[in-house]
Design a protein around this motif. Structure first.
Motif, PDB file in Angstrom:
ATOM      1  N   THR A 121      -8.081   8.454  -7.973  1.00 22.80           N
ATOM      2  CA  THR A 121      -7.002   8.965  -7.144  1.00 22.80           C
ATOM      3  C   THR A 121      -6.232   7.798  -6.539  1.00 22.80           C
ATOM      4  O   THR A 121      -6.826   6.844  -6.059  1.00 22.80           O
ATOM      5  N   ASN A 122      -4.926   7.910  -6.551  1.00 21.57           N
ATOM      6  CA  ASN A 122      -4.080   6.883  -5.937  1.00 21.57           C
ATOM      7  C   ASN A 122      -3.999   7.160  -4.443  1.00 21.57           C
ATOM      8  O   ASN A 122      -3.697   8.273  -4.021  1.00 21.57           O
ATOM      9  N   ASN A 153       3.848  -4.781  -4.840  1.00 27.77           N
ATOM     10  CA  ASN A 153       3.211  -3.618  -4.236  1.00 27.77           C
ATOM     11  C   ASN A 153       1.795  -3.488  -4.771  1.00 27.77           C
ATOM     12  O   ASN A 153       1.509  -3.894  -5.888  1.00 27.77           O
ATOM     13  N   LYS A 154       0.922  -2.892  -3.965  1.00 25.04           N
ATOM     14  CA  LYS A 154      -0.461  -2.723  -4.404  1.00 25.04           C
ATOM     15  C   LYS A 154      -0.725  -1.261  -4.765  1.00 25.04           C
ATOM     16  O   LYS A 154      -0.332  -0.347  -4.044  1.00 25.04           O
ATOM     17  N   VAL A 155      -1.392  -1.088  -5.894  1.00 26.11           N
ATOM     18  CA  VAL A 155      -1.840   0.244  -6.284  1.00 26.11           C
ATOM     19  C   VAL A 155      -3.294   0.360  -5.836  1.00 26.11           C
ATOM     20  O   VAL A 155      -4.148  -0.380  -6.317  1.00 26.11           O
ATOM     21  N   ILE A 186      -6.635   2.465  -5.685  1.00 26.87           N
ATOM     22  CA  ILE A 186      -7.232   3.572  -6.431  1.00 26.87           C
ATOM     23  C   ILE A 186      -8.655   3.798  -5.955  1.00 26.87           C
ATOM     24  O   ILE A 186      -9.438   2.849  -5.862  1.00 26.87           O
ATOM     25  N   MET A 193       2.414  -5.603   3.144  1.00 25.78           N
ATOM     26  CA  MET A 193       2.008  -5.033   1.855  1.00 25.78           C
ATOM     27  C   MET A 193       2.423  -3.569   1.764  1.00 25.78           C
ATOM     28  O   MET A 193       2.249  -2.818   2.710  1.00 25.78           O
ATOM     29  N   ASN A 194       2.969  -3.178   0.629  1.00 27.71           N
ATOM     30  CA  ASN A 194       3.351  -1.783   0.430  1.00 27.71           C
ATOM     31  C   ASN A 194       2.422  -1.136  -0.579  1.00 27.71           C
ATOM     32  O   ASN A 194       1.930  -1.790  -1.487  1.00 27.71           O
ATOM     33  N   TYR A 195       2.227   0.163  -0.398  1.00 32.66           N
ATOM     34  CA  TYR A 195       1.411   0.894  -1.355  1.00 32.66           C
ATOM     35  C   TYR A 195       2.302   1.469  -2.438  1.00 32.66           C
ATOM     36  O   TYR A 195       3.315   2.098  -2.143  1.00 32.66           O
ATOM     37  N   ALA A 196       1.912   1.254  -3.672  1.00 29.38           N
ATOM     38  CA  ALA A 196       2.684   1.804  -4.777  1.00 29.38           C
ATOM     39  C   ALA A 196       2.203   3.212  -5.060  1.00 29.38           C
ATOM     40  O   ALA A 196       1.046   3.541  -4.848  1.00 29.38           O
ATOM     41  N   LYS A 197       3.129   4.033  -5.525  1.00 30.62           N
ATOM     42  CA  LYS A 197       2.760   5.403  -5.880  1.00 30.62           C
ATOM     43  C   LYS A 197       2.660   5.494  -7.389  1.00 30.62           C
ATOM     44  O   LYS A 197       3.617   5.299  -8.097  1.00 30.62           O
ATOM     45  N   GLN A 198       1.470   5.780  -7.880  1.00 33.20           N
ATOM     46  CA  GLN A 198       1.271   5.964  -9.316  1.00 33.20           C
ATOM     47  C   GLN A 198       0.284   7.094  -9.502  1.00 33.20           C
ATOM     48  O   GLN A 198      -0.370   7.518  -8.571  1.00 33.20           O
ATOM     49  N   THR A 199       0.168   7.571 -10.736  1.00 28.68           N
ATOM     50  CA  THR A 199      -0.858   8.556 -11.016  1.00 28.68           C
ATOM     51  C   THR A 199      -1.729   8.045 -12.154  1.00 28.68           C
ATOM     52  O   THR A 199      -1.305   7.197 -12.933  1.00 28.68           O
ATOM     53  N   ALA A 200      -2.950   8.593 -12.225  1.00 30.47           N
ATOM     54  CA  ALA A 200      -3.911   8.143 -13.231  1.00 30.47           C
ATOM     55  C   ALA A 200      -3.389   8.456 -14.629  1.00 30.47           C
ATOM     56  O   ALA A 200      -2.727   9.469 -14.816  1.00 30.47           O
ATOM     57  N   TYR A 225      -4.225   4.255 -14.628  1.00 24.97           N
ATOM     58  CA  TYR A 225      -3.494   3.104 -14.080  1.00 24.97           C
ATOM     59  C   TYR A 225      -3.502   1.921 -15.038  1.00 24.97           C
ATOM     60  O   TYR A 225      -2.912   0.887 -14.757  1.00 24.97           O
ATOM     61  N   GLN A 228      -2.521   6.265  -0.561  1.00 29.76           N
ATOM     62  CA  GLN A 228      -1.363   5.676   0.103  1.00 29.76           C
ATOM     63  C   GLN A 228      -1.784   4.942   1.371  1.00 29.76           C
ATOM     64  O   GLN A 228      -0.972   4.670   2.253  1.00 29.76           O
ATOM     65  N   SER A 229      -3.075   4.651   1.463  1.00 32.01           N
ATOM     66  CA  SER A 229      -3.594   3.945   2.615  1.00 32.01           C
ATOM     67  C   SER A 229      -4.976   3.438   2.243  1.00 32.01           C
ATOM     68  O   SER A 229      -5.658   4.041   1.407  1.00 32.01           O
ATOM     69  N   ASP A 230      -5.411   2.332   2.826  1.00 34.22           N
ATOM     70  CA  ASP A 230      -6.766   1.870   2.516  1.00 34.22           C
ATOM     71  C   ASP A 230      -7.752   2.272   3.603  1.00 34.22           C
ATOM     72  O   ASP A 230      -8.848   1.759   3.686  1.00 34.22           O
TER      73      ASP A 230
END
Lengths: 433, 357
Positions: free
Chosen positions: A336-337, A324-326, A328, B1-8, B10, A339-341
């Protein structure tokens, strides 16, 4: 480990040597009519209307201020679409189809030195208000509100520290536009009636010091000092920058203006120059695309309103693996994370970081107190975490959780990989209830 | 591709609890090697026995503390879920406790007693409180005190002058003045190198100091607790020496090097789990340990002074960390309080040893 963590591997050394690509080819540009600070907004153009660079195309309405929106390209307005804003929200965006001619609007004529010398404080506030300038260090707070302060300002600090890892947009800006930043600083000093100006840059970048020092010699009428401050994180945090640059200690929670200090990011000061001298809003900014989830890391200089997807494409897209891609927006410590680019480059977008997701395994807390030692505001994250687990409002209030600036150092330094910063955020939300 | 959920944030620092534990093990290595060199198979057997008990106790209790989700019914699946919760820290952390525990017991203690103490340490003091990070007492120290109090007769120290007790310190109570005579039997150099009888790990000051330097250089332990312990202890002993008109330097150096103080100050009080979490708090904690050790040595007769002091100081940790006054800044109030407390305790020592007469 049990120590005060101040340094974060920042990867700036590699990034700053990479060239900056000037990207002007975006087909469509998007201008958000609302954002986090401004829940309402309107456009003052109609579909099919021809707009030019620097032309007013709408206004965002915040609680107590308005922010004008300017076009950064010339072309035709072609409607609205929902896009992602740097705060992670999905917002309505006005679309301008780029004709790639970059025709300047008639109002964008330079002011002469005589005209500038005649400007009063009210004029400056009006100019900055009309240019839509806001805090480009990331806050996005409208700059003219800062100028309206009743307090007497003695010293203006230009913040060129940029302590977040991965970001180099202020670095590149100072290197390329040092002269204009200093000129912008002189305007800010005139607008506020400040006697002194201090530019803070990191010690480890002597090249920035030199270009600024050279630029300073063109403005000998003003008392401007270039100050080399520490390399650590979070040196760019307003209060630490003020402390390092001027020696004034502003308590957390107080306005710096009460202590006669006003801080502007160097990019904001460049905006001052554009607004006062050129009668132009900010139209371009530096954006870095980086991280191990992207094929090639690159720096761009783009028009505000450019979709980030164009830039990702130019970087060769994402790396192909099953992780999965994070995604930011901003730096890796406070960004900020998303959920879309489907992100739009706004004034405050400094970088897009794409990381492969690595699972972080949490261990029990062993009370090593690295978080306590590292906290720049002298909080005790571990105690706050325990109080939050007990849902103890009194303890959370006494432990001053609201002072937390969410710099991320507690999570960063924890040897057990506990996500303390997120706990701080939850605790803040909890005591607000 | 999936988006991962994280918070700062990272990104995370390249450190881990595991590295911290392994650092402590490395720091303990010279002491362990010296213990084996001095005591041979006696040391090896006791080290291995306590390691096995500590690790087994930790693994088994952690294993059964994990409650698999009710939807997991099958035995095999339950086992798998539980097995996954075990980490390397379930080996390294008890191993540290086990080695420390084995090093603070005499080399000829019966294996049965060693096992009882180890079981008490891991099961009652650590596992019952919730395992790694949740125990409020130092498991090794608690295990040592438990057997010290319940199997007193087992602690027959052979080959040592009866006056000397566990370490050459038993003599110190009524014989602070006798120290120059003691030093004729064991010179300062002997004490420093470990050429003396005593508990397995406590005897070589030099190797303990080497281990300590490694620990502090790697930041695996906080030097503040150790420093505070040693400073407050030395101040007490200096005052005691003045009270009895003895040789201050001789007495302080002897008291510092002999017995378990140095070992405890470097490897036991620095245990982060049972320490306070603020810098001033750690200074206060060290002050407590140092002064209690001094008091037990001067006015008491237990050879286990250091472990007692650590357990007693452990009790005060939640109080030191109480949110209403715990601060990570050194305030004037703290410095004044520290000095005043030290002076007061010193005064008690002075009066107690008849220094005012």
């Amino acid at each position: 480990m049990i120590e005060k963590t101040r340094h974060i591997p920042d990867g700036k050394k590699e990034r700053k040597n990479q060239p900056v690509s000037h990207y002007l080819e975006a087909e469509y540009l998007y201008f958000p009519t609302t954002d986090l600070r401004c829940p309402a907004g309107e456009s003052c153009v109609i579909d099919g209307q021809y707009v030019k660079v620097g032309e007013l195309i709408g206004t965002r309405h915040g609680g107590f201020f308005d922010q004008p929106i300017h076009s950064t390209v010339s072309g035709y307005v072609v409607g609205f679409e929902k896009k992602v804003h740097s705060s992670g929200q999905t917002v309505d965006c006005l679309i301008v189809k780029n004709d790639k001619k970059y025709v300047l609007h008639e109002s964008c004529v330079s002011r002469t030195d005589e005209e500038i010398a005649a400007l009063t404080k009210e004029d400056y506030i009006q100019i900055i208000k009309d240019s839509g300038l806001s805090g480009l260090g990331g806050s996005g707070f409208p700059t003219y509100v800062k100028l309206e302060t009743k307090n007497k300002i003695d010293v203006i600090v230009a913040n060129g520290v940029e302590c977040e890892p991965h970001l180099i947009s202020d670095y590149k800006l100072i290197l390329e536009r040092a002269h204009r930043i200093i000129e912008g600083l002189t305007y800010a000093m005139r607008a506020q009636g400040a006697k002194r100006g201090v530019v803070a840059v990191k010690k480890k970048y002597p090249e920035l010091y030199e270009v600024l020092e050279n630029a300073r010699h063109s403005f000998m009428d003003f008392d401007i000092e270039i100050k080399r401050v520490g390399n650590h994180y979070p040196q760019g945090w307003e209060i630490e920058t003020i402390k390092a640059a001027t020696g004034i200690q502003v308590p957390v929670g107080k306005m710096p203006s009460e202590y006669g200090v006003c801080v502007f990011n160097v990019a904001t000061l460049y905006g001052f120059y554009r607004a006062v001298k050129r009668r132009m809003p900010i139209t371009e900014r530096f954006v870095t695309i980086s991280g191990n989830g992207i094929k090639t890391e690159r720096n761009f200089s783009v028009r505000i309103g450019t979709p980030v997807r164009d830039l990702i494409e130019m970087c060769g897209g994402y790396t192909e693996n099953d992780k999965n891609k994070v995604v930011i927006c901003g730096g890796p410590m406070m960004g900020t994370n998303l959920q879309s680019d489907d992100l739009i480059v706004t004034k405050t977008v400094t970088s897009l970081i794409v990381l492969d997701e690595e699972p972080i395994k949490t261990e029990p807390c062993i009370h090593c107190a690295s978080c306590v030692y590292s906290c720049p505001v002298d909080l005790q994250p571990v105690q706050i975490m325990n109080a939050y687990k007990e849902r103890d409002k009194d303890a959370l209030a006494v432990l001053n959780v609201n002072k937390c600036i969410e710099c991320g150092l507690c999570s960063f330094t924890c040897p057990s990989k506990i996500h303390l910063t997120e706990t701080m955020r939850q605790a803040k939300r909890f005591i607000r209830k | 591709m999936n988006y991962a959920k994280q918070t700062a944030p990272y990104v995370r620092k390249e450190n881990s609890t595991k590295r911290m534990m392994v650092d402590v093990l490395i720091a303990l290595l010279p002491v362990v090697v010296f213990a084996i060199y001095q005591f041979g198979w006696d040391a090896v057997v006791r080290l291995v026995l306590s390691a096995v008990i500590f690790i087994l106790g930790e693994v088994v209790t952690t294993f059964y503390r994990t409650k698999p989700h009710p939807s997991v019914k099958e035995r095999k699946e339950k086992f798998k879920v539980r097995f996954k919760t075990l980490t390397i820290n379930n080996i390294t952390a008890p191993l540290v406790s086990a080695i420390i525990y084995a090093l603070i017991i005499p080399s000829n203690l019966s294996l049965y007693v060693v096992a009882v103490g180890a079981l008490f340490g891991i099961l009652v003091v650590k596992a019952a409180f919730g395992g790694l990070g949740s125990n409020i007492f130092n498991p090794a120290a608690a295990g040592r005190v438990f057997i010290g109090l319940s199997f007193t007769s087992q602690f027959a120290y052979t080959g040592i002058d009866a006056v000397v007790g566990a370490t050459p310190l038993g003599a110190a109570k009524d014989a602070l003045l006798n120290i120059p005579n003691l030093l004729q039997n064991y010179t300062v150099l002997d004490l420093f190198l470990g050429n003396i009888p005593g508990s397995m790990g406590e005897i070589s000051a030099l190797l303990i100091i080497i281990g300590g330097i490694y620990l502090f250089a790697r930041r695996a332990a906080d030097f503040r607790v150790t420093l505070s312990t040693l400073v407050s202890f030395s101040v007490m002993m200096a005052i005691a020496a003045i009270a009895v008109n003895g040789n201050v330097v001789d007495i302080v150096v002897y008291q510092l090097l002999a017995g378990g103080l140095l070992f405890g100050a470097v490897f036991m009080v620095t245990d982060p789990v049972t320490s306070p979490v603020t810098k001033p708090g750690r200074w206060i904690y060290g002050l407590l340990v140092g002064s209690i050790v001094a008091f037990i040595r001067l006015f008491g007769s237990y050879p286990e002074g250091v472990v007692f002091a650590i357990l007693l100081a452990n009790i005060f940790v939640p109080l030191i960390d109480y949110y209403k006054w715990s601060k990570n800044r050194y305030s004037v109030k703290f410095i004044v309080g520290y000095v005043v407390a030290l002076a007061l305790l010193g005064f008690i020592v002075l009066v107690g040893l008849g220094g005012l007469n």
